[in-house]
Every structure is written in C-alpha cells, then in structure tokens.
Design a protein around this motif. Structure first.
Motif, PDB file in Angstrom:
ATOM      1  N   UNK A  61      32.090  52.080   5.339  1.00 57.40           N
ATOM      2  CA  UNK A  61      32.145  50.765   4.691  1.00 57.40           C
ATOM      3  C   UNK A  61      30.837  50.549   3.947  1.00 57.40           C
ATOM      4  N   UNK A  62      30.941  50.172   2.687  1.00 58.89           N
ATOM      5  CA  UNK A  62      29.788  50.023   1.816  1.00 58.89           C
ATOM      6  C   UNK A  62      29.131  48.656   2.038  1.00 58.89           C
ATOM      7  N   UNK A  63      28.445  48.540   3.163  1.00 66.65           N
ATOM      8  CA  UNK A  63      27.696  47.329   3.493  1.00 66.65           C
ATOM      9  C   UNK A  63      26.283  47.761   3.881  1.00 66.65           C
ATOM     10  N   UNK A  64      25.404  46.794   4.052  1.00 68.83           N
ATOM     11  CA  UNK A  64      24.036  47.127   4.470  1.00 68.83           C
ATOM     12  C   UNK A  64      23.795  46.622   5.872  1.00 68.83           C
ATOM     13  N   UNK A  65      23.429  47.449   6.809  1.00 70.46           N
ATOM     14  CA  UNK A  65      23.392  48.904   6.712  1.00 70.46           C
ATOM     15  C   UNK A  65      24.807  49.468   6.692  1.00 70.46           C
ATOM     16  N   UNK A  66      24.953  50.714   6.200  1.00 72.08           N
ATOM     17  CA  UNK A  66      26.288  51.316   6.128  1.00 72.08           C
ATOM     18  C   UNK A  66      26.977  51.312   7.497  1.00 72.08           C
ATOM     19  N   UNK A  67      28.247  51.051   7.490  1.00 75.39           N
ATOM     20  CA  UNK A  67      29.052  50.994   8.699  1.00 75.39           C
ATOM     21  C   UNK A  67      30.083  52.114   8.628  1.00 75.39           C
ATOM     22  N   UNK A  68      30.130  52.958   9.661  1.00 75.01           N
ATOM     23  CA  UNK A  68      31.081  54.062   9.725  1.00 75.01           C
ATOM     24  C   UNK A  68      31.981  53.836  10.929  1.00 75.01           C
ATOM     25  N   UNK A  69      33.275  53.991  10.723  1.00 78.49           N
ATOM     26  CA  UNK A  69      34.251  53.786  11.777  1.00 78.49           C
ATOM     27  C   UNK A  69      35.144  55.022  11.902  1.00 78.49           C
ATOM     28  N   UNK A  70      35.535  55.338  13.119  1.00 80.92           N
ATOM     29  CA  UNK A  70      36.415  56.471  13.396  1.00 80.92           C
ATOM     30  C   UNK A  70      37.712  55.942  13.992  1.00 80.92           C
ATOM     31  N   UNK A  71      38.839  56.516  13.573  1.00 78.44           N
ATOM     32  CA  UNK A  71      40.145  56.096  14.077  1.00 78.44           C
ATOM     33  C   UNK A  71      41.063  57.309  14.164  1.00 78.44           C
ATOM     34  N   UNK A  72      42.021  57.238  15.069  1.00 74.23           N
ATOM     35  CA  UNK A  72      43.001  58.323  15.193  1.00 74.23           C
ATOM     36  C   UNK A  72      43.959  58.308  14.012  1.00 74.23           C
ATOM     37  N   UNK A  73      44.340  59.480  13.585  1.00 74.45           N
ATOM     38  CA  UNK A  73      45.408  59.644  12.607  1.00 74.45           C
ATOM     39  C   UNK A  73      46.728  59.687  13.390  1.00 74.45           C
ATOM     40  N   UNK A  74      47.865  59.700  12.711  1.00 75.29           N
ATOM     41  CA  UNK A  74      49.127  59.887  13.439  1.00 75.29           C
ATOM     42  C   UNK A  74      49.120  61.183  14.272  1.00 75.29           C
ATOM     43  N   UNK A  75      48.497  62.231  13.751  1.00 71.10           N
ATOM     44  CA  UNK A  75      48.396  63.477  14.512  1.00 71.10           C
ATOM     45  C   UNK A  75      47.543  63.270  15.765  1.00 71.10           C
ATOM     46  N   UNK A  76      46.471  62.514  15.630  1.00 73.67           N
ATOM     47  CA  UNK A  76      45.613  62.211  16.773  1.00 73.67           C
ATOM     48  C   UNK A  76      46.324  61.367  17.816  1.00 73.67           C
ATOM     49  N   UNK A  77      47.139  60.426  17.358  1.00 70.85           N
ATOM     50  CA  UNK A  77      47.917  59.603  18.287  1.00 70.85           C
ATOM     51  C   UNK A  77      48.924  60.458  19.046  1.00 70.85           C
TER      52      UNK A  77
END
Length: 115
Positions: A61-77
């Motif tokens: 996410x393009x914010x200050x400070x940068x924010x990074x998020x991880x999520x499962x894909x359908x394959x991960x689910x």
C-alpha cells in the motif's frame, strides 16, 4: 514429488504461516508476533517462497510508511483446508512427541561410552 511441493511439507514455517493467514490478511510484524520462534530472516524467506508458489499474495500500500500485507490466494486457502487435520493432530500429539524425544535422548545418552 517436486522440490517445491516438498518445501511446503517439510518447511518448519510454511504451514504455520498459512495457518496464521487463515484468519485473514496480516502485516509482516503481525505474522512475526503470531508465529512463535520464527526469525525475521526465516519469515522473509518463507513468505517469498510461498508467494512464488502462488500460496499467498503480497500487497504493498502506497502510504507513509509503506504498508505491506500478506493474504492467502485460493490455492493457499485450499492448502489450509487440506492441512488443517494435520495441524490439529500435531497440536494434540505434541506432548507425546516431546515425551518420546526425551525418552529417546535419555536412551541415547545412556548408550554413550563413559569418558
């Protein structure tokens, strides 16, 4: 079995990360707090590997400070659904596994020649 498939099964951290992400997207620091004992380096390496395998997505996410998020894909689910019984068994069997390891280590120590 390919090396990539093998890494999902025998990697100490992969299924724990997938399990943590089952509750929804997490930031890096949230994952680090949720997974007891994982180093920053191992978390980084494992997240990259899971992203490469299509198990999770990394969103910046393009914010200050940068924010990074991880999520499962359908394959991960799907992986989480398949691994959930194994994770439950591991949690339930952990006391027995630890007791077996202690007994084994005791026997191995007793079998060593005296110095």
């Amino acid at each position: 079995m390919t090396a990539s498939c093998r890494s999902l099964i025998d990697d100490k951290w992969a299924l724990r990360i997938v399990s943590a992400l089952g509750a929804g997207p997490h930031r890096f620091t949230e994952l680090k707090r949720a997974i007891d004992g994982v180093s920053q380096r191992m978390l980084t390496v494992t997240l990259r590997s899971l992203e490469r395998d299509g198990i999770l997505t990394r969103t910046v996410y393009n914010v200050m400070p940068p924010n990074v998020s991880y999520a499962l894909t359908p394959l991960g689910t799907a992986l989480l659904e398949a691994a959930t019984p194994l994770l439950a068994w591991t949690t339930e069997a952990l006391p027995q596994i630890e007791a077996a390891r202690l007994a084994y280590d005791r026997r191995a120590e007793e079998a060593l020649p005296a110095r």
